[in-house]
Design a protein around this motif. Structure first.
Motif, PDB file in Angstrom:
ATOM      1  N   ILE A  41       0.842  -1.200   0.000  1.00 31.54           N
ATOM      2  CA  ILE A  41       0.000   0.000   0.000  1.00 31.54           C
ATOM      3  C   ILE A  41       0.875   1.247   0.000  1.00 31.54           C
ATOM      4  O   ILE A  41       0.617   2.205  -0.733  1.00 31.54           O
ATOM      5  CB  ILE A  41      -0.972  -0.020   1.203  1.00 31.54           C
ATOM      6  CG1 ILE A  41      -1.970  -1.168   1.037  1.00 31.54           C
ATOM      7  CG2 ILE A  41      -1.680   1.321   1.355  1.00 31.54           C
ATOM      8  CD1 ILE A  41      -2.780  -1.468   2.283  1.00 31.54           C
ATOM      9  N   ASN A  42       1.931   1.234   0.801  1.00 32.83           N
ATOM     10  CA  ASN A  42       2.866   2.357   0.851  1.00 32.83           C
ATOM     11  C   ASN A  42       3.514   2.578  -0.518  1.00 32.83           C
ATOM     12  O   ASN A  42       3.602   3.703  -1.014  1.00 32.83           O
ATOM     13  CB  ASN A  42       3.932   2.109   1.920  1.00 32.83           C
ATOM     14  CG  ASN A  42       4.819   3.308   2.142  1.00 32.83           C
ATOM     15  OD1 ASN A  42       4.387   4.447   2.019  1.00 32.83           O
ATOM     16  ND2 ASN A  42       6.066   3.054   2.483  1.00 32.83           N
ATOM     17  N   TRP A  43       3.947   1.488  -1.160  1.00 31.15           N
ATOM     18  CA  TRP A  43       4.562   1.597  -2.483  1.00 31.15           C
ATOM     19  C   TRP A  43       3.567   2.159  -3.504  1.00 31.15           C
ATOM     20  O   TRP A  43       3.906   3.055  -4.280  1.00 31.15           O
ATOM     21  CB  TRP A  43       5.059   0.224  -2.953  1.00 31.15           C
ATOM     22  CG  TRP A  43       5.536   0.268  -4.367  1.00 31.15           C
ATOM     23  CD1 TRP A  43       6.749   0.687  -4.816  1.00 31.15           C
ATOM     24  CD2 TRP A  43       4.759  -0.058  -5.532  1.00 31.15           C
ATOM     25  NE1 TRP A  43       6.781   0.623  -6.197  1.00 31.15           N
ATOM     26  CE2 TRP A  43       5.575   0.178  -6.658  1.00 31.15           C
ATOM     27  CE3 TRP A  43       3.466  -0.522  -5.733  1.00 31.15           C
ATOM     28  CZ2 TRP A  43       5.145  -0.046  -7.959  1.00 31.15           C
ATOM     29  CZ3 TRP A  43       3.036  -0.749  -7.026  1.00 31.15           C
ATOM     30  CH2 TRP A  43       3.872  -0.509  -8.121  1.00 31.15           C
ATOM     31  N   ALA A  44       2.350   1.621  -3.500  1.00 34.69           N
ATOM     32  CA  ALA A  44       1.341   2.082  -4.463  1.00 34.69           C
ATOM     33  C   ALA A  44       1.024   3.562  -4.253  1.00 34.69           C
ATOM     34  O   ALA A  44       0.852   4.309  -5.211  1.00 34.69           O
ATOM     35  CB  ALA A  44       0.068   1.245  -4.340  1.00 34.69           C
ATOM     36  N   HIS A  45       0.993   3.990  -3.013  1.00 35.04           N
ATOM     37  CA  HIS A  45       0.723   5.410  -2.716  1.00 35.04           C
ATOM     38  C   HIS A  45       1.903   6.286  -3.150  1.00 35.04           C
ATOM     39  O   HIS A  45       1.723   7.292  -3.837  1.00 35.04           O
ATOM     40  CB  HIS A  45       0.439   5.589  -1.229  1.00 35.04           C
ATOM     41  CG  HIS A  45       0.198   7.003  -0.854  1.00 35.04           C
ATOM     42  ND1 HIS A  45       1.187   7.803  -0.328  1.00 35.04           N
ATOM     43  CD2 HIS A  45      -0.906   7.778  -0.959  1.00 35.04           C
ATOM     44  CE1 HIS A  45       0.690   9.003  -0.116  1.00 35.04           C
ATOM     45  NE2 HIS A  45      -0.564   9.016  -0.493  1.00 35.04           N
ATOM     46  N   SER A  46       3.112   5.894  -2.755  1.00 35.17           N
ATOM     47  CA  SER A  46       4.278   6.718  -3.096  1.00 35.17           C
ATOM     48  C   SER A  46       4.558   6.724  -4.596  1.00 35.17           C
ATOM     49  O   SER A  46       5.143   7.667  -5.116  1.00 35.17           O
ATOM     50  CB  SER A  46       5.516   6.267  -2.318  1.00 35.17           C
ATOM     51  OG  SER A  46       5.875   4.962  -2.683  1.00 35.17           O
ATOM     52  N   SER A  47       4.091   5.698  -5.300  1.00 39.35           N
ATOM     53  CA  SER A  47       4.244   5.638  -6.758  1.00 39.35           C
ATOM     54  C   SER A  47       3.152   6.408  -7.490  1.00 39.35           C
ATOM     55  O   SER A  47       3.191   6.527  -8.708  1.00 39.35           O
ATOM     56  CB  SER A  47       4.214   4.183  -7.232  1.00 39.35           C
ATOM     57  OG  SER A  47       5.287   3.475  -6.683  1.00 39.35           O
ATOM     58  N   GLY A  48       2.155   6.875  -6.745  1.00 39.28           N
ATOM     59  CA  GLY A  48       1.077   7.639  -7.368  1.00 39.28           C
ATOM     60  C   GLY A  48      -0.037   6.788  -7.950  1.00 39.28           C
ATOM     61  O   GLY A  48      -0.917   7.306  -8.636  1.00 39.28           O
ATOM     62  N   LEU A  71      -8.226   3.575 -13.209  1.00 41.04           N
ATOM     63  CA  LEU A  71      -7.309   4.645 -12.813  1.00 41.04           C
ATOM     64  C   LEU A  71      -5.957   4.091 -12.379  1.00 41.04           C
ATOM     65  O   LEU A  71      -4.908   4.620 -12.779  1.00 41.04           O
ATOM     66  CB  LEU A  71      -7.923   5.482 -11.683  1.00 41.04           C
ATOM     67  CG  LEU A  71      -8.975   6.478 -12.122  1.00 41.04           C
ATOM     68  CD1 LEU A  71      -9.747   7.016 -10.918  1.00 41.04           C
ATOM     69  CD2 LEU A  71      -8.332   7.623 -12.890  1.00 41.04           C
ATOM     70  N   MET A  72      -5.970   3.031 -11.570  1.00 43.50           N
ATOM     71  CA  MET A  72      -4.697   2.450 -11.134  1.00 43.50           C
ATOM     72  C   MET A  72      -3.904   1.914 -12.317  1.00 43.50           C
ATOM     73  O   MET A  72      -2.699   2.128 -12.419  1.00 43.50           O
ATOM     74  CB  MET A  72      -4.937   1.336 -10.120  1.00 43.50           C
ATOM     75  CG  MET A  72      -5.367   1.834  -8.765  1.00 43.50           C
ATOM     76  SD  MET A  72      -5.425   0.535  -7.513  1.00 43.50           S
ATOM     77  CE  MET A  72      -6.788  -0.456  -8.092  1.00 43.50           C
TER      78      MET A  72
END
Length: 127
Positions: A41-48, A71-72
């Motif tokens: 989740i952190n990676w997906a968020h920081s990757s936009g 969208l993802m």
């Protein structure tokens, strides 16, 4: 640029478990760092790829809609596509620019109502 189907399928199956979301406490208030999926989740968020909901929440028990998935997927394939047209609707860019360009046609291309329906793992595999 053609994205190999295998890469898209792995990406899709993994992220079909994650609802589209907001910002959080390490990242999100409702995702403790001890959670098994915290690193993803952190990676997906920081990757936009994901954003979150209001009040810095992820809402991990919410369901994924086709629009969330679109969208993802679009953010993964062409992260800069959205900044090129800042005044255009994000979902329109995802469906009618990025996914269409890569010949990824979802049911929501022809039915806006379909975009808000739940998106199952089977739907991900078919995409």
């Amino acid at each position: 640029m053609k994205i190999p189907l295998k890469v898209l399928l792995v990406f899709s199956l993994f992220f079909s478990m994650l609802p589209l979301s907001a910002e959080a406490r390490g990242i999100f208030k409702d995702v403790p760092e001890s959670t098994q999926f915290y690193p993803a989740i952190n990676w997906a968020h920081s990757s936009g790829l994901i954003r979150g909901y209001t009040y810095d929440t992820f809402k991990p028990k919410n369901y994924l809609t086709e629009a969330h998935f679109a969208l993802m997927m679009a953010r993964f394939i062409e992260p800069n596509a959205f900044s090129k047209s800042p005044n255009r609707n994000e979902r329109d860019i995802a469906y009618n620019v990025v996914l269409k360009k890569h010949n990824i046609i979802l049911k929501g291309h022809s039915s806006i109502k379909q975009r808000e329906l739940l998106f199952t793992r089977l739907d991900v595999a078919k995409a």
